[in-house]
Design a protein around this motif. Structure first.
Motif, PDB file in Angstrom:
ATOM      1  N   ASP A  97      28.011  38.262 -40.900  1.00  0.00           N
ATOM      2  CA  ASP A  97      28.905  37.197 -41.327  1.00  0.00           C
ATOM      3  C   ASP A  97      29.996  37.779 -42.210  1.00  0.00           C
ATOM      4  O   ASP A  97      29.780  38.137 -43.356  1.00  0.00           O
ATOM      5  N   ASP A  99      32.634  36.118 -43.140  1.00  0.00           N
ATOM      6  CA  ASP A  99      33.293  35.088 -43.919  1.00  0.00           C
ATOM      7  C   ASP A  99      32.367  34.451 -44.943  1.00  0.00           C
ATOM      8  O   ASP A  99      32.626  33.359 -45.427  1.00  0.00           O
ATOM      9  N   ASN A 222      32.695  30.593 -38.845  1.00  0.00           N
ATOM     10  CA  ASN A 222      32.362  31.917 -38.350  1.00  0.00           C
ATOM     11  C   ASN A 222      31.416  31.772 -37.175  1.00  0.00           C
ATOM     12  O   ASN A 222      30.619  30.836 -37.121  1.00  0.00           O
TER      13      ASN A 222
END
Length: 579
Positions: A97, A99, A222
């Motif tokens: 991830d 973000d 995301n």
């Protein structure tokens, strides 16, 4: 000679070093320093699905001097999907991830690393519908959360006429909210990140009409947000849906759904000789139905649900549509050109939606992109009904209403009333109802108090049609949308939807037994019955006597060993028809 060669090599090295920039990193191209997209990347027409793509509204030209999107990727569909029943961990498909920790600040802006001043031109945020401020349309056909479809809690009052006592329940339950098929994720993985960047870039130069709230949701989205475990895994919301159903039926019908049992007590003091005795639970062969049955038993028996003795394998009878050759050949394998669902996708209504979404996002939208964004919208909405999905913001309530009808049309023609073989094959479950009730009525066999079957939507919807429920006077077509239709799957076939038949023993002189139909925890009037309270057993049997005459393999014709495994054709159908 060697010394001369060394001197020449050193001179060449010095010359090359002189042409390099200063070591401040400004001219060094990294993974984060991406090329600016060309004008054609955003205004060209991609007509991979529709020949009428040229009729879509043109976007105003991007000014490449402004901050714009980065990392443009080609749009394509990856159809190399695998069987979602396979027990394969798809975690390798997901990246870290990048973000995590991003803020949902309404004033957050799309920061292009190449913009020195950090200023980004805002889109036409005030000109259109702001989905964040209007969440009135929260239904998404067969992927509607049960908390939205269910309007009232089940109550013990008025489930049977006065003088009648419930003695047996037959319950068909669709599984709860689940993670997506791998083929859906593969499409989202290749399309949504690119669409996200294009939408942000379009708004940065003045195109698009998403408000700042909606744009902020898309900005922090995301691809990892779409990860909910292996394909078919029940989500926390899905488990809560099933457990809620179990707890409410347990509270209303405590002597049927749940029989108390204590290991510390002698057998004479227990209502049953072992945990779960008197309750039959079965599931169709799929991960989501198995996990739903486990959640159901956990709600009833807690940590001791394992003592219940749940079958190891799913029941093929609950996946009957996989084994009906006539249904597969005449309905599911029917040419697309003869299916109103596909005709509708090429018509004016879907074109209006594509035009609307193109205008709101500032990006020209094809049918493939539209379908992918709608799937992302409703998957996330079903996983967390209280939280707004970023991909729902690209639609207006009018768009969602058309898309809902789009799937209702598919369900009507492939799983509903259009072809009689579709609902007639469900007689295998109807016969099971009559058989269980007859054991008690005719033979006095009280061994079974409740039956709970967990199935997929393809088995649930035809069974409702078998009883004549939610049938409109006119068939659904691709030419017009009937907003007042009864066939609205968001109300009767969403996640966790359930249909029960309650048998009650009566002391009156008119009838000895009474049958009441319950749909999504509310009484529902069966065709042939006078009221929603149900029918006397004799009247019910006269109305649905055809259920006892069910000869499944005579109706469907058996599959032979020379034919492919039955779920292979179903996988092909999903790849070509899945919303």
């Amino acid at each position: 000679m060697a010394s001369v060669t060394c001197i020449v090599f050193l001179l060449m090295s010095v010359t090359m070093l002189a042409t390099l920039p200063l070591a401040d990193g400004r001219d060094k191209k990294t993974d984060d320093d991406l090329e600016s997209p060309q004008l054609s990347d955003f205004v060209r027409e991609v007509s991979d699905d529709e020949p009428e793509a040229a009729r879509r509204p043109k976007l105003s030209p991007l000014r490449l001097g402004q901050c714009s999107a980065s990392d443009y990727e080609p749009d394509y569909d990856d159809e190399n999907a695998e069987d979602f029943y396979d027990n394969i961990d798809a975690s390798n498909f997901f990246d870290d991830d990048q973000d995590a920790g991003k803020s949902l600040d309404d004033n957050a802006q799309f920061a292009d690393p190449r913009c020195a001043d950090g200023h980004v031109k805002q889109g036409k945020a005030s000109g259109g519908h702001c989905f964040s401020n209007d969440k009135s349309y929260a239904v998404h056909a067969t992927m509607t959360p049960y908390s939205i479809a269910r309007t009232n809690n089940l109550t013990a009052s008025k489930l049977a006429p006065e003088g009648c006592k419930p003695v047996q329940l037959w319950h068909l339950i669709r599984h709860g909210s689940r993670s997506m098929h791998r083929m859906d994720f593969m499409k989202m993985e290749t399309q949504l990140p690119m669409l996200q960047k294009m939408i942000l870039a379009a708004h940065s130069v003045g195109n698009g009409e998403l408000c700042s709230h909606d744009l902020a949701l898309i900005r922090v989205w995301n691809i990892k947000d779409m990860r909910m475990g292996k394909a078919g895994t029940l989500t926390p919301e899905g488990k809560a849906e099933v457990k809620g159903i179990a707890n409410r039926f347990k509270a209303v019908l405590p002597n049927l759904v749940y029989k108390g049992y204590s290991i510390s007590k002698p057998p004479s003091e227990n209502a049953r000789q072992q945990p779960g005795e008197g309750t039959k639970v079965a599931f169709a062969p799929s991960r989501q139905t198995y996990e739903s049955s486990v959640a159901y038993l956990e709600a009833l028996y807690g940590r001791r649900w394992g003592h219940f003795g749940l079958p190891v394998k799913g029941s093929k009878s609950l996946q009957y549509f996989h084994y009906c050759k006539n249904y597969v050949n005449k309905v599911m394998s029917r040419n697309k050109k003869h299916k109103p669902f596909h005709t509708f996708s090429k018509g004016k209504f879907i074109q209006e939606v594509m035009d609307s979404v193109s205008k709101r996002t500032g990006v020209n939208i094809t049918l493939t992109k539209l379908r992918t964004m709608y799937n992302a919208c409703r998957y996330q909405a079903s996983w967390n009904p209280q939280r707004l999905s970023p991909w729902c913001t690209v639609f207006t309530p009018g768009d969602l209403e058309i898309l809902e009808y789009w799937e209702d049309l598919r369900m009507y023609h492939d799983h509903g009333y259009q072809h009689s073989i579709t609902y007639k094959q469900a007689c295998i479950l109807g016969k099971d109802v009559i058989r269980h009730f007859r054991k008690r009525i005719d033979r006095g066999n009280n061994a079974t108090d409740s039956t709970a079957y967990f199935v997929n939507v393809e088995a649930f919807v035809p069974f409702l049609a078998l009883f004549g429920l939610f049938k409109d006077t006119e068939a659904l077509t691709s030419e017009a949308i009937n907003k007042n239709r009864l066939w609205r799957t968001s109300k009767f076939a969403g996640y966790g939807s359930n249909f029960g038949l309650l048998l009650s023993s009566c002391t009156g002189e008119s009838t000895n037994y009474w049958v009441t139909a319950i749909h999504n925890e509310e009484k529902i009037k069966l065709p042939g019955c006078d009221t929603s309270l149900g029918c006397p057993w004799d009247k019910f049997l006269n109305e649905y006597d055809f259920l006892e005459d069910c000869h499944f393999f005579r109706l469907c014709i058996r599959f032979t060993r020379r034919m492919c495994r039955p779920h292979n054709w179903h996988l092909t159908y999903i790849m070509n028809n899945w919303m």
